[in-house]
Design a protein around this motif. Structure first.
Motif, PDB file in Angstrom:
ATOM      1  N   SER A 156     -11.643  -3.994   6.510  1.00 44.20           N
ATOM      2  CA  SER A 156     -10.505  -4.365   5.816  1.00 44.20           C
ATOM      3  C   SER A 156     -10.837  -4.706   4.417  1.00 44.20           C
ATOM      4  O   SER A 156     -12.137  -5.345   4.273  1.00 44.20           O
ATOM      5  CB  SER A 156      -9.739  -5.343   6.424  1.00 44.20           C
ATOM      6  OG  SER A 156     -10.500  -6.480   6.864  1.00 44.20           O
ATOM      7  N   PRO A 157      -9.948  -4.695   3.661  1.00 41.94           N
ATOM      8  CA  PRO A 157     -10.392  -5.600   2.078  1.00 41.94           C
ATOM      9  C   PRO A 157     -10.560  -7.105   2.453  1.00 41.94           C
ATOM     10  O   PRO A 157     -11.562  -7.486   1.497  1.00 41.94           O
ATOM     11  CB  PRO A 157      -9.007  -5.242   1.106  1.00 41.94           C
ATOM     12  CG  PRO A 157      -8.641  -3.965   1.783  1.00 41.94           C
ATOM     13  CD  PRO A 157      -8.798  -4.269   3.318  1.00 41.94           C
TER      14      PRO A 157
ATOM     15  N   VAL B 138      -9.044   1.111  -1.223  1.00 42.70           N
ATOM     16  CA  VAL B 138      -8.191   1.206   0.126  1.00 42.70           C
ATOM     17  C   VAL B 138      -7.996   2.585   0.420  1.00 42.70           C
ATOM     18  O   VAL B 138      -7.304   3.342  -0.481  1.00 42.70           O
ATOM     19  CB  VAL B 138      -7.234   0.245   0.307  1.00 42.70           C
ATOM     20  CG1 VAL B 138      -6.366   0.433   1.589  1.00 42.70           C
ATOM     21  CG2 VAL B 138      -7.363  -1.168   0.250  1.00 42.70           C
TER      22      VAL B 138
ATOM     23  N   THR C 235       0.849  -1.071   0.041  1.00 44.21           N
ATOM     24  CA  THR C 235      -0.091  -0.115   0.062  1.00 44.21           C
ATOM     25  C   THR C 235       0.815   1.154   0.080  1.00 44.21           C
ATOM     26  O   THR C 235       1.693   1.534   0.987  1.00 44.21           O
ATOM     27  CB  THR C 235      -0.946   0.017   1.268  1.00 44.21           C
ATOM     28  OG1 THR C 235      -1.590  -1.020   1.322  1.00 44.21           O
ATOM     29  CG2 THR C 235      -1.821   1.399   1.396  1.00 44.21           C
TER      30      THR C 235
ATOM     31  N   GLU D 148      -6.125  -0.008   7.324  1.00 43.75           N
ATOM     32  CA  GLU D 148      -6.629   0.186   6.170  1.00 43.75           C
ATOM     33  C   GLU D 148      -7.910   0.065   6.208  1.00 43.75           C
ATOM     34  O   GLU D 148      -8.535  -1.119   6.813  1.00 43.75           O
ATOM     35  CB  GLU D 148      -5.711  -1.034   5.093  1.00 43.75           C
ATOM     36  CG  GLU D 148      -4.574  -0.648   4.845  1.00 43.75           C
ATOM     37  CD  GLU D 148      -3.966  -1.555   3.829  1.00 43.75           C
ATOM     38  OE1 GLU D 148      -4.584  -2.701   3.304  1.00 43.75           O
ATOM     39  OE2 GLU D 148      -2.739  -1.635   3.441  1.00 43.75           O
TER      40      GLU D 148
ATOM     41  N   SER E  90      -5.946  -1.250  -6.424  1.00 43.78           N
ATOM     42  CA  SER E  90      -6.885  -0.262  -5.611  1.00 43.78           C
ATOM     43  C   SER E  90      -6.395   1.016  -5.709  1.00 43.78           C
ATOM     44  O   SER E  90      -5.051   1.283  -5.661  1.00 43.78           O
ATOM     45  CB  SER E  90      -7.189  -0.767  -4.219  1.00 43.78           C
ATOM     46  OG  SER E  90      -7.727   0.288  -3.409  1.00 43.78           O
TER      47      SER E  90
ATOM     48  N   GLU F  76     -11.933   0.031   3.853  1.00 38.94           N
ATOM     49  CA  GLU F  76     -12.518   0.114   2.349  1.00 38.94           C
ATOM     50  C   GLU F  76     -14.247   0.212   2.538  1.00 38.94           C
ATOM     51  O   GLU F  76     -14.585  -0.258   3.629  1.00 38.94           O
ATOM     52  CB  GLU F  76     -12.080  -0.795   1.542  1.00 38.94           C
ATOM     53  CG  GLU F  76     -12.588  -1.064   0.302  1.00 38.94           C
ATOM     54  CD  GLU F  76     -12.124  -2.144  -0.590  1.00 38.94           C
ATOM     55  OE1 GLU F  76     -12.502  -1.962  -1.886  1.00 38.94           O
ATOM     56  OE2 GLU F  76     -11.424  -2.825  -0.106  1.00 38.94           O
TER      57      GLU F  76
END
Length: 185
Positions: free
Chosen positions: A154-155, A178, A29, A110, A57, A112
């Protein structure tokens, strides 16, 4: 003698134990602080497409209205050498002020947002509501034949929710990508 640790070093250890010659792809990330001006995003994206890198992402938003700066958060995959190359190339783009690899700089948060339209009647409708409750998803729209659920996390949490509602009648989904920040001060 004082110990000085270079900015960007892992907070877990004074040594970076990753093998830079590894051929194993890693997920990273990256957070960029950029000028909010026309063409900046195109230049960043152009770097990825021109070299055959993929973006898993991407989120972009202005974070400093007076300074006209935006934050780009992107998730990509590559070998350690490729990730280092990506970071170096991003740092050379003129409107890019900062490049941070949140994956190696220490713990990060993180999140989303996902919107899921799920069809269902009878038992499937009840099951969709049960799963939503377990995942703390909110119902943001409801008709007699479908729901729209909003879920943040979170993803991995978003992926898990999608897999559970898919057999119940998942019609559509939208994901923001994200957004991430380093933990601590």
């Amino acid at each position: 003698m004082t110990l000085t640790i270079e900015k960007g070093a892992s907070s877990h250890s004074a040594y970076d134990l990753r093998d830079p010659h590894s051929q194993i792809e890693e997920r990273h990330t990256l957070a960029l602080l950029v000028e909010n001006e026309p063409g900046t995003l195109a230049r960043v994206i152009g770097l990825f497409s021109g070299r055959g890198y993929n973006i898993d992402s991407l989120t972009v938003a202005e974070v400093d209205h007076t300074g006209h700066r935006s934050r780009i958060t992107l998730v990509t995959r590559g070998t350690p050498a490729v990730i280092e190359q990506i970071k170096a190339q991003l740092g050379r783009i003129v409107p890019v002020h900062e490049v941070h690899d949140l994956t190696v700089e220490g713990p990060a948060v993180e999140r989303e947002l996902g919107l899921f339209k799920v069809a269902g009647k009878g038992d499937r409708r009840v099951e969709a509501l049960r799963i939503a409750e377990i995942f703390r998803a909110k119902v943001v729209d409801s008709t007699l034949e479908s729901f729209v659920f909003e879920i943040t996390g979170s993803p991995e949490k978003i992926d898990a929710f999608a897999e559970l509602v898919r057999p119940l009648g998942l019609l559509e989904m939208a994901r923001t990508g994200v957004a991430a920040l380093p933990r601590g001060v």
